[in-house]
Design an enzyme around this catalytic site. Structure first.
Site, PDB file in Angstrom:
ATOM      1  N   LYS A 255       0.837  -1.175   0.000  1.00  0.00           N
ATOM      2  CA  LYS A 255       0.000   0.000   0.000  1.00  0.00           C
ATOM      3  C   LYS A 255       0.887   1.245   0.000  1.00  0.00           C
ATOM      4  O   LYS A 255       2.032   1.141   0.430  1.00  0.00           O
ATOM      5  CB  LYS A 255      -0.930   0.003   1.208  1.00  0.00           C
ATOM      6  CG  LYS A 255      -0.205   0.152   2.557  1.00  0.00           C
ATOM      7  CD  LYS A 255      -1.150   0.491   3.648  1.00  0.00           C
ATOM      8  CE  LYS A 255      -1.048   1.918   4.073  1.00  0.00           C
ATOM      9  NZ  LYS A 255       0.076   2.267   4.951  1.00  0.00           N
TER      10      LYS A 255
ATOM     11  N   HIS B 217      -1.047  -5.522   5.442  1.00  0.00           N
ATOM     12  CA  HIS B 217      -0.496  -6.421   6.473  1.00  0.00           C
ATOM     13  C   HIS B 217      -1.488  -6.639   7.620  1.00  0.00           C
ATOM     14  O   HIS B 217      -1.367  -7.602   8.364  1.00  0.00           O
ATOM     15  CB  HIS B 217       0.865  -5.938   6.977  1.00  0.00           C
ATOM     16  CG  HIS B 217       0.818  -4.791   7.923  1.00  0.00           C
ATOM     17  ND1 HIS B 217       0.659  -3.501   7.514  1.00  0.00           N
ATOM     18  CD2 HIS B 217       0.897  -4.745   9.280  1.00  0.00           C
ATOM     19  CE1 HIS B 217       0.653  -2.711   8.571  1.00  0.00           C
ATOM     20  NE2 HIS B 217       0.791  -3.430   9.660  1.00  0.00           N
TER      21      HIS B 217
ATOM     22  N   LYS C 194      -2.760 -10.412  10.158  1.00  0.00           N
ATOM     23  CA  LYS C 194      -2.650 -10.568  11.614  1.00  0.00           C
ATOM     24  C   LYS C 194      -3.569 -11.717  12.027  1.00  0.00           C
ATOM     25  O   LYS C 194      -4.716 -11.782  11.567  1.00  0.00           O
ATOM     26  CB  LYS C 194      -3.053  -9.268  12.323  1.00  0.00           C
ATOM     27  CG  LYS C 194      -2.046  -8.123  12.095  1.00  0.00           C
ATOM     28  CD  LYS C 194      -2.403  -6.906  12.906  1.00  0.00           C
ATOM     29  CE  LYS C 194      -1.580  -5.700  12.525  1.00  0.00           C
ATOM     30  NZ  LYS C 194      -0.183  -5.750  12.933  1.00  0.00           N
TER      31      LYS C 194
ATOM     32  N   GLU D 111      -2.382   4.532  17.812  1.00  0.00           N
ATOM     33  CA  GLU D 111      -0.933   4.307  17.910  1.00  0.00           C
ATOM     34  C   GLU D 111      -0.331   5.335  18.841  1.00  0.00           C
ATOM     35  O   GLU D 111      -0.800   6.480  18.877  1.00  0.00           O
ATOM     36  CB  GLU D 111      -0.280   4.467  16.542  1.00  0.00           C
ATOM     37  CG  GLU D 111      -0.757   3.473  15.519  1.00  0.00           C
ATOM     38  CD  GLU D 111       0.027   3.625  14.225  1.00  0.00           C
ATOM     39  OE1 GLU D 111       1.024   2.913  14.073  1.00  0.00           O
ATOM     40  OE2 GLU D 111      -0.347   4.465  13.397  1.00  0.00           O
TER      41      GLU D 111
ATOM     42  N   ASP E   3      -3.443   6.728   4.927  1.00  0.00           N
ATOM     43  CA  ASP E   3      -2.492   5.801   5.546  1.00  0.00           C
ATOM     44  C   ASP E   3      -3.190   4.634   6.254  1.00  0.00           C
ATOM     45  O   ASP E   3      -2.707   3.506   6.201  1.00  0.00           O
ATOM     46  CB  ASP E   3      -1.614   6.574   6.553  1.00  0.00           C
ATOM     47  CG  ASP E   3      -0.481   5.730   7.096  1.00  0.00           C
ATOM     48  OD1 ASP E   3       0.188   5.053   6.300  1.00  0.00           O
ATOM     49  OD2 ASP E   3      -0.260   5.744   8.328  1.00  0.00           O
TER      50      ASP E   3
ATOM     51  N   HIS F 124      -6.348  -0.509   6.025  1.00  0.00           N
ATOM     52  CA  HIS F 124      -6.510  -1.355   7.217  1.00  0.00           C
ATOM     53  C   HIS F 124      -7.908  -1.242   7.837  1.00  0.00           C
ATOM     54  O   HIS F 124      -8.551  -2.248   8.116  1.00  0.00           O
ATOM     55  CB  HIS F 124      -5.475  -0.999   8.289  1.00  0.00           C
ATOM     56  CG  HIS F 124      -4.067  -0.917   7.778  1.00  0.00           C
ATOM     57  ND1 HIS F 124      -3.573  -1.772   6.833  1.00  0.00           N
ATOM     58  CD2 HIS F 124      -3.039  -0.081   8.084  1.00  0.00           C
ATOM     59  CE1 HIS F 124      -2.298  -1.465   6.588  1.00  0.00           C
ATOM     60  NE2 HIS F 124      -1.971  -0.442   7.326  1.00  0.00           N
TER      61      HIS F 124
ATOM     62  N   LYS G 102      -2.290   8.886  15.400  1.00  0.00           N
ATOM     63  CA  LYS G 102      -0.914   8.701  15.888  1.00  0.00           C
ATOM     64  C   LYS G 102      -0.733   9.527  17.137  1.00  0.00           C
ATOM     65  O   LYS G 102      -1.477  10.474  17.382  1.00  0.00           O
ATOM     66  CB  LYS G 102       0.069   9.154  14.816  1.00  0.00           C
ATOM     67  CG  LYS G 102       0.029   8.260  13.587  1.00  0.00           C
ATOM     68  CD  LYS G 102       1.376   8.181  12.924  1.00  0.00           C
ATOM     69  CE  LYS G 102       1.359   7.257  11.733  1.00  0.00           C
ATOM     70  NZ  LYS G 102       1.596   5.852  12.073  1.00  0.00           N
TER      71      LYS G 102
ATOM     72  N   LYS H  16      -1.073   2.237  22.134  1.00  0.00           N
ATOM     73  CA  LYS H  16      -1.260   1.458  20.904  1.00  0.00           C
ATOM     74  C   LYS H  16      -2.341   0.438  21.166  1.00  0.00           C
ATOM     75  O   LYS H  16      -2.269  -0.326  22.134  1.00  0.00           O
ATOM     76  CB  LYS H  16       0.050   0.756  20.545  1.00  0.00           C
ATOM     77  CG  LYS H  16      -0.030  -0.090  19.275  1.00  0.00           C
ATOM     78  CD  LYS H  16       1.342  -0.634  18.909  1.00  0.00           C
ATOM     79  CE  LYS H  16       1.295  -1.626  17.754  1.00  0.00           C
ATOM     80  NZ  LYS H  16       1.176  -1.015  16.438  1.00  0.00           N
TER      81      LYS H  16
HETATM   82  C1  BG6 Z   1       1.169   1.080   8.237  1.00  0.00           C
HETATM   83  C2  BG6 Z   1       1.077   2.571   8.289  1.00  0.00           C
HETATM   84  O1  BG6 Z   1       0.460   0.577   7.146  1.00  0.00           O
HETATM   85  O2  BG6 Z   1       0.611   0.530   9.438  1.00  0.00           O
HETATM   86  C3  BG6 Z   1       1.799   3.117   9.509  1.00  0.00           C
HETATM   87  O3  BG6 Z   1       1.653   3.117   7.120  1.00  0.00           O
HETATM   88  C4  BG6 Z   1       1.278   2.450  10.759  1.00  0.00           C
HETATM   89  O4  BG6 Z   1       1.648   4.524   9.594  1.00  0.00           O
HETATM   90  C5  BG6 Z   1       1.294   0.934  10.611  1.00  0.00           C
HETATM   91  O5  BG6 Z   1       2.114   2.852  11.830  1.00  0.00           O
HETATM   92  C6  BG6 Z   1       0.613   0.268  11.789  1.00  0.00           C
HETATM   93  O6  BG6 Z   1       0.819  -1.117  11.713  1.00  0.00           O
HETATM   94  P1  BG6 Z   1       0.857  -2.024  13.028  1.00  0.00           P
HETATM   95  O7  BG6 Z   1       0.981  -3.401  12.504  1.00  0.00           O
HETATM   96  O8  BG6 Z   1       2.032  -1.556  13.828  1.00  0.00           O
HETATM   97  O9  BG6 Z   1      -0.425  -1.768  13.751  1.00  0.00           O
END
Ligand code: BG6
Length: 506
Positions: free
Chosen positions: A166, A196, A200, A234, A253, A258, A358, A363
């Site tokens: 992405k 990604h 998970k 996050e 983003d 996601h 963010k 998190k």
């Molecule tokens: C990424 C974003 O796709 O996912 C980032 O570009 C973000 O900005 C990240 O921090 C978060 O992934 P995870 O797996 O740490 O929750």
């Protein structure tokens, strides 16, 4: 026909991919060093890769094979620390090769083709090829077109897959353009668009949980559910990614990919079979049913904000506008919350509240399903407080698991209820990391966890009008600032308060 081989790994049976050659564009970049090469090293160490495979790192930096080995060894050592295994590294390094060249020069692809053919002979990889684009999105089109023009995209004796990270586009027009470029060189079945989050374990569990248990699905609809909240918060800032993030912002983003994927898995209908095309069809149907945002009164559904300075985990955190590479008057949002309706039979009238940001207090990624209150409270004469409706929470990370709150009587004679928690916790470190999972699936040719062209375009078609509106010069007003280390801007709380609801605390 050669029967597939399997490995038993952490009590699961995992199919070993067929021999392959993997070309990673952007091999010296951050993603390759932090995620891809450590994931490939570990897959190989744990016996999950075939005997015959090799990896060709491709990048612009001029270096020889041994300099490339040093760079990757450092990356793998940094990831695994004291678990780094010298023998496993040597076995892995024997398959690593390097190709230096410009991404937009035909000559570079001619040389690469030759190297690929030589490596295929040496490593006996049966003509199976994977091209992984870990490069900035600005060079996607050049790489894809050159792969097509040089004939490298064609399948001859084996498969050819292309994996891209992405973001796929930055709005509807650019996503369509990129999909068209992909289509001119590859067939959709060869294309693996990464998200990604879909890899998970807990995200994959959403479908198992919903469709392998008879007790939840009958209640998973507008008759019983009041609303759903999807949170991905996050505590980190943008780290060293200002160049990308300034242009992207939180909606591109996190939401377009996601969060919308989490929404689709929560809201989709059961497919008739658990097959990648059928699952992806159902997800796209959810996107098609999302009510378009009314851009004229966007404030009723969307809140955006940017982090100011504050304290995160006991440490002082700088404001977004003071981060290296960020413009001091940047309007880029780092937080958004969004109210979404899905106009179909199952979800009519049920709001889905989505939020991500963010530099928040912690998190956390979770989906919480909030049930309606009971229709008649027979205890109302004896009890004065309101009773809390049931909630089911799918905890995606950290502390992965699922919990349900329900009411139970407090011991004693008086009528006295209080919410109690039934908690299932995975309490284990997951065997395969998200990148290990998606790399394996791409090698095995399973597209279930990858996003299809129509899914990408549908999410962009929903978000592009809202992005155009908030980014138009007419709506230029100062962006709302929230203090780093908090739950986000007060406006996000107001969004739910207007509906007489509130966010679950982070
Ligand atoms: C990424 C974003 O796709 O996912 C980032 O570009 C973000 O900005 C990240 O921090 C978060 O992934 P995870 O797996 O740490 O929750």
């Amino acid at each position: 026909m050669i029967e597939p081989a399997y490995a038993t790994y952490d009590s699961c049976s995992i199919e070993i991919p067929k021999p392959f050659l993997l070309v990673i564009f952007g091999a010296s970049g951050d993603l390759s060093r932090k995620k891809l090469f450590p994931a490939l090293y570990r897959l190989n160490r744990d016996g999950l890769l075939p005997r015959n495979f090799c990896i060709l790192g491709a990048a612009r930096t001029a270096m020889d094979r041994s300099a490339f080995h040093d760079l990757m060894r450092k990356a793998v050592e940094e990831t695994f620390g004291k678990d780094f295994d010298q023998k496993a590294w040597e076995s892995f390094a024997g398959r690593l090769h390097y190709h230096a060249g410009e991404y937009d020069h035909p000559a570079s692809y001619r040389d690469m083709k030759k190297s690929i053919e030589d490596l295929e002979r040496t490593h006996d990889t049966l003509g199976n090829r994977i091209f992984y684009l870990a490069v900035p999105p600005t060079v996607y089109e050049a790489v894809v077109s050159h792969l097509g023009a040089s004939g490298l995209s064609q399948e001859k004796t084996g498969f050819t897959h292309i994996a891209i990270e992405k973001p796929v586009g930055s709005d509807l027009a650019s996503a369509r353009k990129l999909n068209n470029v992909l289509r001119s060189s590859f067939l959709e079945r060869q294309v693996y668009r990464m998200d990604h989050y879909l890899a998970k374990e807990t995200v994959q569990n959403i479908l198992m949980f919903r469709f392998a248990n008879a007790i939840f699905e009958p209640l998973w609809n507008r008759r019983y559910i009041d609303h759903v909240q999807i949170t991905v918060s996050e505590s980190i800032g943008i780290e060293n990614r200002a160049g990308y993030y300034e242009k992207a912002g939180v909606i591109r983003d996190m939401f377009q990919n996601h969060i919308f994927q989490l929404l689709a898995l929560t809201a989709m209908e059961p497919p008739s079979v658990f097959e990648s095309e059928r699952v992806r069809d159902e997800k796209v149907k959810v996107f098609r049913s999302i009510r378009p945002f009314a851009v004229d009164c966007l404030d009723d559904t969307l809140v955006v904000a940017q982090y100011g300075e504050g304290m995160v985990n006991g440490k002082k955190a700088a404001a977004y506008r003071s981060e290296a590479g960020v413009s001091p008057d940047s309007m880029t949002p780092t937080y958004a919350s969004l109210k979404v309706y899905i106009d179909n039979w199952r979800w009519n009238g049920v709001p889905f509240y989505l939020r991500s940001g963010k530099r928040l207090v912690k998190k956390k990624a979770e989906i919480s399903v909030h049930y309606r209150a009971v229709p008649h409270l027979m205890f109302s004469k004896a009890m004065h407080e309101e009773i809390e409706p049931n909630a089911l929470v799918i905890r995606i990370q950290p502390d992965e698991g699922i919990d349900i709150t329900f009411q139970a009587k407090n011991p004693g004679t008086k009528i006295c209820l209080s919410p109690v928690l039934m908690d299932f916790s995975y309490k284990k470190v997951f065997s395969l990391s998200d990148y290990e999972r998606i790399l394996l699936d791409c090698m095995q040719g399973d597209q279930m966890l990858f996003v299809r062209d129509d899914g990408v375009e549908q999410t962009w078609s929903l978000l592009t009008p809202a992005l155009e509106k908030i980014e138009s010069p007419d709506s230029a007003r100062d962006v709302t600032i929230y203090a780093a280390g908090t739950e986000g801007p007060g406006e996000a709380a107001t969004l739910l308060k207007k509906d007489r609801r509130s966010w679950r605390p982070l």
